[in-house]
Design a protein around this motif. Structure first.
Motif, PDB file in Angstrom:
ATOM      1  N   ARG A  81       1.775   6.383  -7.211  1.00  0.00           N
ATOM      2  CA  ARG A  81       0.348   6.349  -6.834  1.00  0.00           C
ATOM      3  C   ARG A  81      -0.017   7.422  -5.809  1.00  0.00           C
ATOM      4  N   ASP A  82       0.824   7.659  -4.823  1.00  0.00           N
ATOM      5  CA  ASP A  82       0.499   8.682  -3.806  1.00  0.00           C
ATOM      6  C   ASP A  82       1.787   9.046  -3.066  1.00  0.00           C
ATOM      7  N   LYS A  85       1.013   9.737   1.357  1.00  0.00           N
ATOM      8  CA  LYS A  85       0.885   8.668   2.338  1.00  0.00           C
ATOM      9  C   LYS A  85       1.571   7.424   1.805  1.00  0.00           C
ATOM     10  N   GLU A  86       1.928   6.553   2.720  1.00  0.00           N
ATOM     11  CA  GLU A  86       2.664   5.354   2.335  1.00  0.00           C
ATOM     12  C   GLU A  86       1.699   4.322   1.753  1.00  0.00           C
ATOM     13  N   SER A  87       2.039   3.848   0.546  1.00  0.00           N
ATOM     14  CA  SER A  87       1.194   2.846  -0.142  1.00  0.00           C
ATOM     15  C   SER A  87       2.107   1.883  -0.877  1.00  0.00           C
ATOM     16  N   PRO A  88       1.839   0.598  -0.816  1.00  0.00           N
ATOM     17  CA  PRO A  88       2.713  -0.366  -1.516  1.00  0.00           C
ATOM     18  C   PRO A  88       2.450  -0.431  -3.032  1.00  0.00           C
ATOM     19  N   GLU A  89       1.444   0.270  -3.499  1.00  0.00           N
ATOM     20  CA  GLU A  89       1.090   0.184  -4.916  1.00  0.00           C
ATOM     21  C   GLU A  89       1.938   1.153  -5.732  1.00  0.00           C
ATOM     22  N   VAL A 101       1.768  -4.334  -6.766  1.00  0.00           N
ATOM     23  CA  VAL A 101       1.599  -4.118  -5.324  1.00  0.00           C
ATOM     24  C   VAL A 101       2.812  -4.768  -4.630  1.00  0.00           C
ATOM     25  N   ASN A 104       5.869  -4.614   0.848  1.00  0.00           N
ATOM     26  CA  ASN A 104       5.861  -3.571   1.878  1.00  0.00           C
ATOM     27  C   ASN A 104       6.346  -2.278   1.253  1.00  0.00           C
ATOM     28  N   VAL A 105       6.108  -1.171   1.955  1.00  0.00           N
ATOM     29  CA  VAL A 105       6.417   0.162   1.430  1.00  0.00           C
ATOM     30  C   VAL A 105       7.917   0.348   1.302  1.00  0.00           C
ATOM     31  N   LYS A 108       9.221  -1.112  -1.879  1.00  0.00           N
ATOM     32  CA  LYS A 108       8.781  -0.260  -3.006  1.00  0.00           C
ATOM     33  C   LYS A 108       9.657   0.985  -3.117  1.00  0.00           C
ATOM     34  N   ASN A 132       4.208  11.258  -8.351  1.00  0.00           N
ATOM     35  CA  ASN A 132       3.622  10.756  -7.104  1.00  0.00           C
ATOM     36  C   ASN A 132       4.654   9.979  -6.273  1.00  0.00           C
TER      37      ASN A 132
END
Length: 879
Positions: A81-82, A85-89, A101, A104-105, A108, A132
């Motif tokens: 997803r990205d 930056k840190e994202s849990p998705e 989701v 936590n990051v 993941k 990503n």
């Protein structure tokens, strides 16, 4: 997380012989927080199978269940997803895309890294894309990937080079080494010194081994030198042999060239001789053939055969395919010019002779035409065809030699025979009209008994049933009444016309096909657009037909060409208008004749379509069927109109309506004519229209008639129609038959109830009052205690209806019924019996009320059921 990992391994994956490699705590994006675990697991058995499993915790307890499982090879894309930056998705793409989701990051990132390692280790082809995703997560996996290798082709397992299994020898040496150096752990220097001594001893042994093998190397070098010398000697010998064979090859090539030239020369000589023999043989025409073409008598049958053979030989010689070079030879040109001159001269002579033959035959046959003019028969041209058939092969030759003369001869033939056929056909139809326009004689009546099928059955089925009817008063023939004899005569004449036209047309068609060699079409019939429309409308859908003797044995082509129909149209151009005039003439004589013509002509057309599809006669008769069908429709429409416009005298007893009787006559005649015909559908359709109109107008007349009660008009006529339907057994009218029977019973019952009424009126009113009291709630046995319905009042009413008065009233009723009903239908006894049953029903009802309301009173009517039966019987017998 460690406890959950342990629980998942124990409860979910261990029973399936799998190891849990990675797990992440996830929920689906965009939905309620339904927590589940996304796990990566590998089988413990080889080959290793890696799968991704979605595990959900049960709502009832602390148990976990597999919800969904995917194979690692099904994974197509991992989307972080990205990566900035840190994202849990993150998304996993299999056949479908799944959005997750993580809790936590870190979880993941660990799970994605685990997936990357598994893909690099266990997937050889079609690894999924990772987009990503932070590159740092993949560094360790890249190093692992560099250490992996793939087995040679044929193997599919992946081997990890970080770990190599020791062989048995290596393992034994290692154990021996360790056993000798037990002191390595306590004294490393002594262990190192021991290893150095061993290495020095091994180096010395290797040097001694190399020095011992030096002599063997020298011997090997000597053998190589000897081998090189022998090879040089052999090469020199081969070069000398090659020099010797070089001269022999040149001589052999020269001999081969000379032999090829000789063979080629011999082949050319043979081909030349063969070509000359063929040329001379094919371009040669015998003197006898030349004489026949130049001087042969075309009026002599034997000379005609000679001329035919000579013409075929000439055509064959002229049709020889020659090489373009041979055509330039002077002798070939002169021979071809001679053939052209022979062909043109014989073609002119043949055309002139046949032209005179056609003119002479047309003149001779027209002189004898008067002998046939008074008879309804068509002259046969068998003798003329027989005289012309010997020229058929010559006509075929002329068609290929001089197509212009061929077409001119065909035009001469049609122009001469056309006038002849016009006179014959015109006289033929005039004779047929003359027979129909005269009254039958005694001789004609004897002939009628010999007619087939429908005429005999017509006389038997109709007989006395034929009566004058307003339905026959249509068009310009109001008041006419054609009898059985006239219709039988018309059927005889119509059969004669069909049986005469068919052989004349078909024999002439066969002759022009054979004589003029006209081809037959197998794919199309070239029927005109109007005729195609008529056939599509179902006009020509008859089956069977009348054919002359000999035609049934004749085998004809299924299709005829447009050229044949064109010539037939020229020859018989007057046939179609004359046939149409005859159809209109017959329709004016008697509109019922359209039924005969519809059945007969349709049958002939269908029979011809099966054997002579597309013939001129078939298409001509097809157009005639259209006219006949229109006349038949006009007949039905006229009958329907006459039914709707009929006015029955209102001051007389109605009886059976005229259009009902007329329909009976029409149905009897139609059933005889259409029996076994393919045109039955047209008659059934007409039946439906006529019967529905009859039903409607019976109701109308019943309402309008003032002399006869409506129910009498209805049940008498419906009874008559039901009897007609049952007697003639018309299948298509089964529904109407049931309807007529139902309406007959319905109106008969209504008439009986209305006119019988209540013969004992006061007694009936008395019992109606009793029934009213009972209906109001008074008990039946208590009715007699009321003053108006006491036993004394009942006895007074009963005394007013003694046996004599009852019989007198019934006798008066019978006279009324007798005036209402017609004698023709003879329903008096039926109506009287119905009234008897109704009267007895009323009597039983009175008796029942007396027993219920006046029990043990001993009150009864002054007459019994036996008396009633006697009353009705005496009255019926007295009238």
């Amino acid at each position: 997380m460690t406890a959950i990992r342990h629980t998942l391994q124990k409860d979910v994956f261990l029973p399936h012989d799998e190891r849990l490699l990675g797990v992440v705590h996830v929920s689906k994006a965009g939905k309620k927080k339904k927590v589940s675990f996304l796990c990566a697991a590998a089988s413990t058995e080889k080959p290793v199978q890696v799968s991704i499993v979605n595990v959900k915790k049960s709502d009832k307890g602390d148990t976990y269940k597999r919800r969904q499982t995917w194979e690692l090879r099904e994974l197509k894309l991992v989307d972080g997803r990205d990566d900035t930056k840190e994202s849990p998705e993150f998304d996993l793409h299999f056949e479908k895309s799944y959005k997750w989701v993580a809790s936590n990051v870190a979880e993941k990132s660990a799970f994605i890294s685990c997936l990357w390692k598994l893909c690099q280790r266990y997937l050889i082809k079609k690894r999924p894309d990772f987009v990503n995703v932070n590159p740092q997560l993949l560094e360790e996996a890249v190093q692992v990937g560099e250490l992996t290798r793939t087995l040679p082709q044929g193997g599919e397992d992946v081997v990890d080079e970080e770990y190599q299994v020791l062989t048995a020898q290596e393992e034994a040496d290692l154990e021996k080494l360790i056993s000798q150096c037990d002191f390595a752990v306590s004294n490393a220097e002594a262990f190192t010194e021991q290893l150095s001594k061993d290495l020095s001893m091994l180096d010395g042994a290797n040097i001694h081994s190399i020095m011992a093998s030096e002599e063997q190397v020298k011997n090997l070098m000597k053998l190589l030198e000897v081998s090189e010398t022998e090879i040089n000697r052999i090469e020199k010998r081969l070069e000398r042999y090659e020099g010797l064979l070089e001269g022999v090859r040149e001589q052999m090539e020269q001999m081969k060239g000379k032999d090829t030239l000789i063979q080629m020369q011999n082949t050319n000589y043979k081909k030349l001789l063969s070509t000359l023999d063929t040329l001379v043989g094919q371009l040669d025409l015998s003197p006898g053939h030349v004489k026949a073409l130049q001087e042969g008598d075309l009026s002599n049958p034997s000379h005609i055969l000679d001329c035919t053979s000579a013409a075929e030989a000439l055509q064959q010689a002229m049709g020889v395919q020659l090489h373009p070079g041979l055509c330039k030879m002077q002798a070939v040109r002169e021979q071809q010019k001679m053939f052209e001159k022979l062909r043109s001269s014989f073609a002119r002579r043949l055309a002139a002779h046949l032209n005179s033959v056609f003119v002479q035959q047309g003149h001779e046959m027209s002189e004898t035409l008067s002998h046939h003019a008074l008879e309804p028969t068509l002259p046969k041209h068998y003798s003329a065809h027989r005289d012309l058939m010997p020229y058929a092969e010559l006509m075929l030759w002329l068609k290929g030699a001089d197509i212009t003369s061929f077409h001119q001869l065909a035009q001469v033939y049609t122009s001469n025979l056309k006038r002849l056929y016009e006179r014959e056909i015109k006289d033929f139809f005039e004779a047929a009209k003359a027979i129909l326009g005269t009254k039958p004689s005694a001789v004609d009546s004897k002939k009628f008994g010999k007619l087939m099928g429908s005429t005999e059955s017509l006389g038997k089925s109709s007989g006395s049933k034929m009566r004058s009817s307003s339905l026959l008063d249509i068009a310009d023939h109001k008041g006419s009444n054609p009898d059985i004899t006239d219709r039988a005569k018309f059927e005889r004449v119509l059969n004669s016309i069909m049986s005469e036209l068919e052989p004349v047309c078909m024999v002439e068609q066969d002759f022009i096909i054979k004589f003029f060699h006209l081809s037959s079409d197998s794919t199309a019939t070239d029927v005109g657009s109007d005729e195609e429309d008529q056939i599509e409308e179902g006009v020509v859908d008859a089956n069977g037909g009348m054919f002359s003797k000999g035609h049934t044995e004749r085998q004809t082509e299924k299709q005829v060409s447009s050229e044949v129909r064109r010539m037939m149209s020229d020859l018989f151009g007057t046939m179609e208008p004359e046939l149409h005039n005859f159809i209109n003439f017959a329709d004016k004589m008697d509109p019922y004749n359209s039924m005969y013509m519809l059945v007969k002509i349709s049958a002939v057309v269908m029979g011809m379509e099966e054997k002579d599809a597309g013939s001129y006669l078939a298409t001509t008769l097809a157009t005639s069927v259209v006219i006949v069908k229109r006349n038949f429709d006009k007949l039905i429409q006229a009958k329907i109109q006459s039914i709707e416009e009929i006015k029955v005298p209102k001051n007389k007893r109605c009886g059976i309506l005229p259009f009902v009787s007329s329909f009976e006559e029409f149905a009897e005649l139609a059933e005889t004519i259409f029996k076994g015909s393919e045109r039955r559908a047209d008659l059934d359709k007409a039946y439906g229209r006529m019967v529905r109109t009859i039903f409607d107008n019976v109701e109308r007349v019943g309402l309008e008639h003032q002399k006869t009660p409506q129910d009498v008009v209805l049940f008498e006529n419906y009874h008559h129609l039901n009897a007609v339907f049952a007697r003639l057994k018309i299948t298509c009218l089964e529904t109407e038959k049931k309807e007529a029977r139902h309406k007959y019973k319905q109106h008969l019952d209504a008439y009986v109830i209305n006119w019988l009424g209540h013969p004992m009126e006061k007694l009936n009113h008395f019992f109606e009052g009793i029934e009213a009291r009972v209906a109001q709630g008074v008990k039946a046995e208590e009715v007699g205690y009321q003053l108006a319905f006491s036993k004394q009042e009942l006895r007074k009413v009963i005394k007013e209806y003694p046996m004599k008065e009852v019989k007198k009233g019934l006798d008066s009723l019978y006279k009324k019924v007798e005036k209402h009903l017609c004698e023709e239908e003879n329903l008096n006894q039926v109506v009287w019996r119905s009234m008897q049953e109704e009267f007895i029903s009323q009597y039983k009802h009175f008796e029942d009320l007396i027993k219920r309301c006046y029990p043990e009173s001993g009150i009864t009517l002054e007459f019994t059921i036996t008396d009633i039966l006697q009353f009705f019987s005496d009255i019926a017998q007295s009238h």
